[in-house]
Scaffold this active site. Structure first.
Site, PDB file in Angstrom:
ATOM      1  N   ARG A 108       0.885  -1.177   0.000  1.00 26.72           N
ATOM      2  CA  ARG A 108       0.000   0.000   0.000  1.00 26.72           C
ATOM      3  C   ARG A 108       0.919   1.222   0.000  1.00 26.72           C
ATOM      4  NH1 ARG A 108      -5.431   1.025   1.394  1.00 26.72           N
ATOM      5  NH2 ARG A 108      -5.801   3.035   2.417  1.00 26.72           N
ATOM      6  N   HIS A 135      -6.459   0.388  -7.453  1.00 28.04           N
ATOM      7  CA  HIS A 135      -6.861  -0.248  -6.185  1.00 28.04           C
ATOM      8  C   HIS A 135      -7.609  -1.542  -6.529  1.00 28.04           C
ATOM      9  CE1 HIS A 135      -7.589  -0.789  -2.086  1.00 28.04           C
ATOM     10  NE2 HIS A 135      -8.264   0.309  -1.764  1.00 28.04           N
ATOM     11  N   GLN A 138      -9.978  -3.518  -3.987  1.00 26.16           N
ATOM     12  CA  GLN A 138     -11.275  -2.873  -3.786  1.00 26.16           C
ATOM     13  C   GLN A 138     -12.224  -3.219  -4.926  1.00 26.16           C
ATOM     14  OE1 GLN A 138     -12.281  -0.882  -1.049  1.00 26.16           O
ATOM     15  NE2 GLN A 138     -14.267  -1.242  -2.004  1.00 26.16           N
ATOM     16  N   ASP A 231     -16.592   8.352  -3.575  1.00 21.30           N
ATOM     17  CA  ASP A 231     -15.411   8.150  -2.744  1.00 21.30           C
ATOM     18  C   ASP A 231     -15.047   9.510  -2.165  1.00 21.30           C
ATOM     19  OD1 ASP A 231     -13.206   7.017  -1.527  1.00 21.30           O
ATOM     20  OD2 ASP A 231     -12.000   6.893  -3.338  1.00 21.30           O
ATOM     21  N   CYS A 271     -16.223   3.019  -0.666  1.00 22.38           N
ATOM     22  CA  CYS A 271     -15.138   2.172  -0.153  1.00 22.38           C
ATOM     23  C   CYS A 271     -14.690   2.555   1.253  1.00 22.38           C
ATOM     24  CB  CYS A 271     -13.961   2.175  -1.119  1.00 22.38           C
ATOM     25  SG  CYS A 271     -13.125   3.776  -1.255  1.00 22.38           S
ATOM     26  N   ARG A 298     -14.024  -7.039   1.627  1.00 18.73           N
ATOM     27  CA  ARG A 298     -12.584  -6.848   1.415  1.00 18.73           C
ATOM     28  C   ARG A 298     -11.796  -8.061   1.913  1.00 18.73           C
ATOM     29  NH1 ARG A 298     -10.095  -2.002   0.779  1.00 18.73           N
ATOM     30  NH2 ARG A 298      -8.291  -3.381   0.606  1.00 18.73           N
TER      31      ARG A 298
END
Length: 318
Positions: A108, A135, A138, A231, A271, A298
């Site tokens: 990450r 991502h 996700q 988001d 998310c 997730r």
């Protein structure tokens, strides 16, 4: 060696396999069948999974550590203050050392270039757990959530994104299109999708007949949409520009007025973490919202990624 860098790098079939595996591991995890749990727990017993995180995290860290533990591996969190990466040791040296001792690296990071450097030098599979461009975990999670809620395998769906042109929609748009869904993306004037993503998306639409709409009109994007998504307007690292960003995104909040243009049975996704400037409480906590089911998924997306890229060494058909 296969790495998970972006959904764009996967075939439609490979994406389907990852979503199906996430669905299957959710079944196993929820059932807590002792025989199946033990069988899976032995797959990486005695191994280590590294988490190199340059950014703070809630869902990504919990889901990754949980997925590693499910398969019997020991998760090892390596934050930016825990190792020498970029401080007293070169990126190359750190990557070679860490990858020699672990079964895979969940990374990450900030820049996409860092993911590419890891891929180039690592001796273990790299799973992109977020960078400024993509991502993929996700997106896998989101496809599972849509599949179990509205079943894209049986119904023709439209997904409407209202917000920034960022890493989340980059992978989500490609994933939705690959699975036959139509995608409408509404961003404020002056904010455009990456040409790389637009080109990849257009190539998919030519192959399977799905549709892509890019607009600055949120009402147009939401019209008859089955899924509304947004988001954060201010990504991590952009806090210095918060006031300017919020002015730019004025009028792009998902609220009851905007949602009335969607399908009557629409679902709302985010998310997380969420802020009220992006979506009102009336929508976020409504019966239309599936954000917490999405968050839980997730975990199963991380399980699917470990299964394919680590346990099965990139073989999607095992």
């Amino acid at each position: 060696m296969r790495h998970l860098v972006s959904i764009k790098d996967l075939s439609s079939r490979e994406l389907e396999v990852l979503v199906d595996k996430a669905e299957e591991y959710k079944r196993i995890f929820k059932s807590q069948d002792a025989t199946e749990v033990q069988r899976n727990h032995l797959k990486l017993l005695g191994r280590t999974v590294a988490l190199i995180f340059s950014k703070r995290s809630t869902r990504t860290r919990i889901s990754t550590e949980g997925a590693a533990a499910f398969f019997g591996a020991q998760p090892m969190f390596l934050g930016k203050d825990d190792i020498q990466l970029g401080v007293n040791e070169s990126f190359y040296d750190t990557t070679k050392v860490v990858s020699s001792m672990v079964s895979c690296i969940f990374a990450r990071v900030n820049d996409h270039e860092e993911i590419l450097n890891l891929v180039e030098h690592s001796n273990a599979p790299i799973i992109n757990s977020l960078c400024n461009m993509y991502h993929p975990l996700q997106a896998i999670c989101d496809m599972l959530t849509i599949k179990e809620t509205l079943n894209y395998t049986r119904n023709k769906l439209k997904v409407a994104w209202i917000g920034d042109a960022n890493n989340v929609i980059n992978d989500m748009a490609i994933a939705c299109l690959k699975l036959g869904m139509d995608v409408a993306i509404s961003t404020p004037p002056g904010i455009e999708m990456s040409p790389i993503i637009v080109k990849a998306a257009e190539d998919i639409t030519k192959q399977n007949g799905s549709k892509l709409l890019l607009t600055h009109d949120s009402v147009q994007a939401c019209k008859d949409a089955h899924i509304l998504v947004t988001d954060t307007f201010v990504s991590m690292g952009e806090e210095y520009a918060k006031e300017a960003k919020l002015r730019q995104f004025k009028g792009f909040q998902i609220n009851q007025e905007l949602a009335q243009h969607a399908d009557s049975n629409y679902k709302f996704m985010h998310c997380l973490p969420r802020h009220t400037e992006e979506v009102t409480d009336e929508v976020f906590y409504s019966d239309h919202s599936i954000v917490f089911e999405e968050a839980e998924n997730r975990l199963y997306a991380a399980m699917a990624a470990i299964d394919v890229f680590v346990i099965n060494k990139g073989n999607f058909e095992i």
